[in-house]
Design a protein around this motif. Structure first.
Motif, PDB file in Angstrom:
ATOM      1  N   HIS A 296       0.826  -1.201   0.000  1.00 14.41           N
ATOM      2  CA  HIS A 296       0.000   0.000   0.000  1.00 14.41           C
ATOM      3  C   HIS A 296       0.861   1.251   0.000  1.00 14.41           C
ATOM      4  O   HIS A 296       2.040   1.233   0.381  1.00 14.41           O
ATOM      5  CB  HIS A 296      -0.938   0.012   1.209  1.00 14.41           C
ATOM      6  CG  HIS A 296      -2.011   1.033   1.119  1.00 14.41           C
ATOM      7  ND1 HIS A 296      -1.951   2.260   1.743  1.00 14.41           N
ATOM      8  CD2 HIS A 296      -3.196   1.025   0.442  1.00 14.41           C
ATOM      9  CE1 HIS A 296      -3.030   2.964   1.471  1.00 14.41           C
ATOM     10  NE2 HIS A 296      -3.804   2.240   0.681  1.00 14.41           N
ATOM     11  N   ARG A 297       0.266   2.335  -0.418  1.00 17.77           N
ATOM     12  CA  ARG A 297       0.959   3.627  -0.472  1.00 17.77           C
ATOM     13  C   ARG A 297       1.617   3.977   0.866  1.00 17.77           C
ATOM     14  O   ARG A 297       2.769   4.403   0.920  1.00 17.77           O
ATOM     15  CB  ARG A 297      -0.048   4.704  -0.863  1.00 17.77           C
ATOM     16  CG  ARG A 297       0.516   6.115  -0.961  1.00 17.77           C
ATOM     17  CD  ARG A 297      -0.616   7.091  -1.243  1.00 17.77           C
ATOM     18  NE  ARG A 297      -0.127   8.429  -1.517  1.00 17.77           N
ATOM     19  CZ  ARG A 297      -0.907   9.486  -1.679  1.00 17.77           C
ATOM     20  NH1 ARG A 297      -2.227   9.335  -1.607  1.00 17.77           N
ATOM     21  NH2 ARG A 297      -0.393  10.667  -1.929  1.00 17.77           N
ATOM     22  N   GLY A 298       0.868   3.773   1.971  1.00 16.75           N
ATOM     23  CA  GLY A 298       1.386   4.121   3.284  1.00 16.75           C
ATOM     24  C   GLY A 298       2.480   3.213   3.777  1.00 16.75           C
ATOM     25  O   GLY A 298       3.184   3.545   4.738  1.00 16.75           O
ATOM     26  N   ALA A 299       2.649   2.053   3.140  1.00 17.25           N
ATOM     27  CA  ALA A 299       3.679   1.097   3.555  1.00 17.25           C
ATOM     28  C   ALA A 299       4.779   0.962   2.514  1.00 17.25           C
ATOM     29  O   ALA A 299       5.590   0.034   2.585  1.00 17.25           O
ATOM     30  CB  ALA A 299       3.038  -0.265   3.821  1.00 17.25           C
ATOM     31  N   THR A 300       4.814   1.882   1.556  1.00 20.26           N
ATOM     32  CA  THR A 300       5.827   1.813   0.509  1.00 20.26           C
ATOM     33  C   THR A 300       7.168   2.322   1.045  1.00 20.26           C
ATOM     34  O   THR A 300       7.251   3.445   1.561  1.00 20.26           O
ATOM     35  CB  THR A 300       5.407   2.662  -0.707  1.00 20.26           C
ATOM     36  OG1 THR A 300       4.160   2.178  -1.202  1.00 20.26           O
ATOM     37  CG2 THR A 300       6.451   2.592  -1.807  1.00 20.26           C
ATOM     38  N   PRO A 301       8.231   1.516   0.973  1.00 19.03           N
ATOM     39  CA  PRO A 301       9.546   1.952   1.446  1.00 19.03           C
ATOM     40  C   PRO A 301      10.148   3.003   0.513  1.00 19.03           C
ATOM     41  O   PRO A 301       9.585   3.319  -0.543  1.00 19.03           O
ATOM     42  CB  PRO A 301      10.364   0.667   1.450  1.00 19.03           C
ATOM     43  CG  PRO A 301       9.712  -0.195   0.427  1.00 19.03           C
ATOM     44  CD  PRO A 301       8.258   0.147   0.458  1.00 19.03           C
ATOM     45  N   LYS A 302      11.304   3.526   0.884  1.00 22.03           N
ATOM     46  CA  LYS A 302      11.951   4.578   0.116  1.00 22.03           C
ATOM     47  C   LYS A 302      13.336   4.101  -0.327  1.00 22.03           C
ATOM     48  O   LYS A 302      14.353   4.439   0.287  1.00 22.03           O
ATOM     49  CB  LYS A 302      12.069   5.854   0.952  1.00 22.03           C
ATOM     50  CG  LYS A 302      12.475   7.093   0.160  1.00 22.03           C
ATOM     51  CD  LYS A 302      12.450   8.321   1.055  1.00 22.03           C
ATOM     52  CE  LYS A 302      12.785   9.586   0.263  1.00 22.03           C
ATOM     53  NZ  LYS A 302      12.766  10.799   1.142  1.00 22.03           N
ATOM     54  N   PRO A 303      13.373   3.301  -1.387  1.00 24.17           N
ATOM     55  CA  PRO A 303      14.671   2.832  -1.861  1.00 24.17           C
ATOM     56  C   PRO A 303      15.520   4.001  -2.374  1.00 24.17           C
ATOM     57  O   PRO A 303      14.992   4.980  -2.901  1.00 24.17           O
ATOM     58  CB  PRO A 303      14.318   1.878  -3.005  1.00 24.17           C
ATOM     59  CG  PRO A 303      12.867   1.570  -2.827  1.00 24.17           C
ATOM     60  CD  PRO A 303      12.266   2.783  -2.179  1.00 24.17           C
ATOM     61  N   VAL A 304      16.820   3.877  -2.214  1.00 20.82           N
ATOM     62  CA  VAL A 304      17.763   4.866  -2.717  1.00 20.82           C
ATOM     63  C   VAL A 304      18.751   4.164  -3.638  1.00 20.82           C
ATOM     64  O   VAL A 304      19.340   3.140  -3.280  1.00 20.82           O
ATOM     65  CB  VAL A 304      18.511   5.568  -1.560  1.00 20.82           C
ATOM     66  CG1 VAL A 304      19.550   6.544  -2.114  1.00 20.82           C
ATOM     67  CG2 VAL A 304      17.527   6.298  -0.653  1.00 20.82           C
ATOM     68  N   LEU A 309      27.181   0.180  -3.330  1.00 22.09           N
ATOM     69  CA  LEU A 309      27.031  -0.657  -2.144  1.00 22.09           C
ATOM     70  C   LEU A 309      26.049  -1.789  -2.424  1.00 22.09           C
ATOM     71  O   LEU A 309      25.094  -1.606  -3.179  1.00 22.09           O
ATOM     72  CB  LEU A 309      26.525   0.177  -0.962  1.00 22.09           C
ATOM     73  CG  LEU A 309      27.465   1.272  -0.440  1.00 22.09           C
ATOM     74  CD1 LEU A 309      26.761   2.080   0.629  1.00 22.09           C
ATOM     75  CD2 LEU A 309      28.761   0.664   0.096  1.00 22.09           C
ATOM     76  N   PRO A 310      26.246  -2.955  -1.821  1.00 20.48           N
ATOM     77  CA  PRO A 310      25.270  -4.044  -1.994  1.00 20.48           C
ATOM     78  C   PRO A 310      23.942  -3.686  -1.346  1.00 20.48           C
ATOM     79  O   PRO A 310      23.895  -2.963  -0.341  1.00 20.48           O
ATOM     80  CB  PRO A 310      25.934  -5.234  -1.291  1.00 20.48           C
ATOM     81  CG  PRO A 310      26.887  -4.621  -0.310  1.00 20.48           C
ATOM     82  CD  PRO A 310      27.364  -3.351  -0.948  1.00 20.48           C
ATOM     83  N   ALA A 311      22.859  -4.169  -1.938  1.00 16.48           N
ATOM     84  CA  ALA A 311      21.530  -3.904  -1.386  1.00 16.48           C
ATOM     85  C   ALA A 311      21.378  -4.602  -0.046  1.00 16.48           C
ATOM     86  O   ALA A 311      21.751  -5.775   0.116  1.00 16.48           O
ATOM     87  CB  ALA A 311      20.462  -4.380  -2.355  1.00 16.48           C
ATOM     88  N   THR A 312      20.879  -3.893   0.923  1.00 16.50           N
ATOM     89  CA  THR A 312      20.650  -4.472   2.251  1.00 16.50           C
ATOM     90  C   THR A 312      19.182  -4.800   2.485  1.00 16.50           C
ATOM     91  O   THR A 312      18.840  -5.442   3.467  1.00 16.50           O
ATOM     92  CB  THR A 312      21.125  -3.496   3.342  1.00 16.50           C
ATOM     93  OG1 THR A 312      20.438  -2.253   3.183  1.00 16.50           O
ATOM     94  CG2 THR A 312      22.631  -3.267   3.238  1.00 16.50           C
ATOM     95  N   GLU A 313      18.317  -4.328   1.622  1.00 14.24           N
ATOM     96  CA  GLU A 313      16.891  -4.589   1.754  1.00 14.24           C
ATOM     97  C   GLU A 313      16.506  -5.856   1.000  1.00 14.24           C
ATOM     98  O   GLU A 313      17.002  -6.105  -0.104  1.00 14.24           O
ATOM     99  CB  GLU A 313      16.070  -3.430   1.193  1.00 14.24           C
ATOM    100  CG  GLU A 313      16.285  -2.096   1.873  1.00 14.24           C
ATOM    101  CD  GLU A 313      15.526  -0.991   1.155  1.00 14.24           C
ATOM    102  OE1 GLU A 313      14.394  -0.693   1.569  1.00 14.24           O
ATOM    103  OE2 GLU A 313      16.067  -0.446   0.170  1.00 14.24           O
TER     104      GLU A 313
END
Length: 383
Positions: A296-304, A309-313
């Protein structure tokens, strides 16, 4: 409780889909549960008549499942007043003529897709059925699958806000047939026999997009044959004259854009053999055959974006599973039940020959788009 027998001529049950999904998992499954309870004191009891060209294969299936009725004579079966419904899952090139005969004989018809090899023939079948006053339906199984039913639930609830895009991935590696037997019949790869992934899959994409998001208004496609030589059921090489992959962009009424890749020459790196990602202003979801996950919109993370760097998410862990709120039956069986109710009681049913003609139209225009290298408008079909 009154039991009413509905006799169904099933043409093409020696084929993979006709046997496994339609005979075993639909009609025989209905018999195993005691028939179709209509809720008014009546139970419909489906009685299949196995129809085809190879009598020995039909008799082997009949003996395996304790069935009585087998025939290789289409005309004789259609002339039998006890036969109520004609079902067709033959090769595409043989379907249109058989459906015409069944309609002329006054049988209700239920058929696999595509219903014909071209739009003119598909529309003519719909006109003939309308004029004859019979009931008719076309298999549109994917919208009855658990994953897409959960996706439809999100659409109907307004979960997505304004739908922006749909991205679909379908396919798997179909072995060439030389060192591993192919999983699909060889006719699928011969254009002269009605094969090709566009004519097979674009009718599916038409009703999936139409039912969930709106009418397709334009198509731009590139169809190709990645594997030019294959080996048939007897181990003999043949030229693959039909497309085995297609890459399509579809505009949808209302402004959403769908991109769907279809391929029998792709190795699977996804959770299911078909997946659709829907992105909207308020949320997104990914649906396959059985599962559906949402964010959902309210639970959308903010990837950068940081390629240094390796992805940690773990991005897949950021989505929520859409729960099963009902028990989902086999999708083919679910639609068979609806069609048989329609035949018996005239209950509303819109997955008919006209809907099937829309699928044929999209495949026809998709091939034209590929051949001409341009986007083509998709006009509304009407009788």
């Amino acid at each position: 409780m009154t039991r009413k027998t509905v006799r169904i001529a099933m043409n093409g049950v020696t084929g993979r889909m006709g046997y496994r999904q339609h005979l075993v998992r639909s009609i025989l499954a209905l018999r195993e549960q005691g028939g179709l309870d209509l809720g008014d004191g009546t139970v419909l009891w489906p009685e299949p008549v196995l129809l085809g060209r190879r009598e020995h294969a039909l008799r082997e299936i009949a003996e395996r499942h304790g069935l009585e009725h087998v025939s290789t004579d289409l005309d004789a079966v259609l002339a039998d007043p006890d036969v109520d419904v004609y079902f067709d899952s033959q090769v595409t090139s043989a379907r249109e003529e058989s459906l015409r005969k069944a309609i002329a004989a006054g049988k209700h018809v239920y058929t696999e897709k595509p219903t014909a090899t071209g739009l003119a023939g598909a529309l003519e079948l719909a006109r003939l059925a309308r004029d004859r006053g019979i009931r008719h339906g076309v298999v549109q199984d994917k919208i009855f699958l658990p994953g897409l039913r959960k996706l439809k639930r999100l659409v109907d609830a307004g979960f997505f806000g304004r739908v922006l895009s749909v991205r679909g991935e379908f396919g798997y590696w179909v072995f060439e047939g030389d060192w591993q037997p192919a999983q699909r019949p060889s006719w699928n790869y011969r254009a002269e026999d009605g094969g090709g992934i566009v004519v097979d899959m674009f009718p599916h994409w038409e009703y999936v997009l139409h039912e969930l998001f709106g009418r397709v208004t334009s198509v731009q496609a590139l169809a190709t044959t990645h594997i030019p030589q294959r080996w048939d059921e007897h181990g003999k090489p043949y030229d693959a004259t039909a497309d085995d992959a297609a890459y399509g962009i579809f505009e949808i009424e209302g402004g959403a854009i769908a991109q769907i890749n279809s391929s029998w020459a792709v190795r699977v790196h996804r959770d299911e053999l078909v997946e659709f990602q829907v992105d909207g202003t308020h949320g997104s979801a990914v649906a396959g055959l059985r599962h559906c996950r949402a964010q959902h919109r309210g639970a959308t993370p903010k990837p950068v974006w940081n390629p240094d760097l390796p992805a940690t998410e773990v991005f897949r862990d950021q989505w929520q599973e859409v729960p099963d709120t009902a028990e989902f039956d086999n999708g083919f069986k679910a639609q068979w039940e609806l069609f048989l109710r329609h035949v018996h009681a005239g209950t509303p049913y819109h997955w008919d020959l006209l809907a099937g003609a829309r699928g044929v139209q999209l495949a026809e225009l998709g091939l034209q788009s590929s051949a001409e290298g341009r986007r083509i408008d998709v006009p509304e079909v009407a009788l």
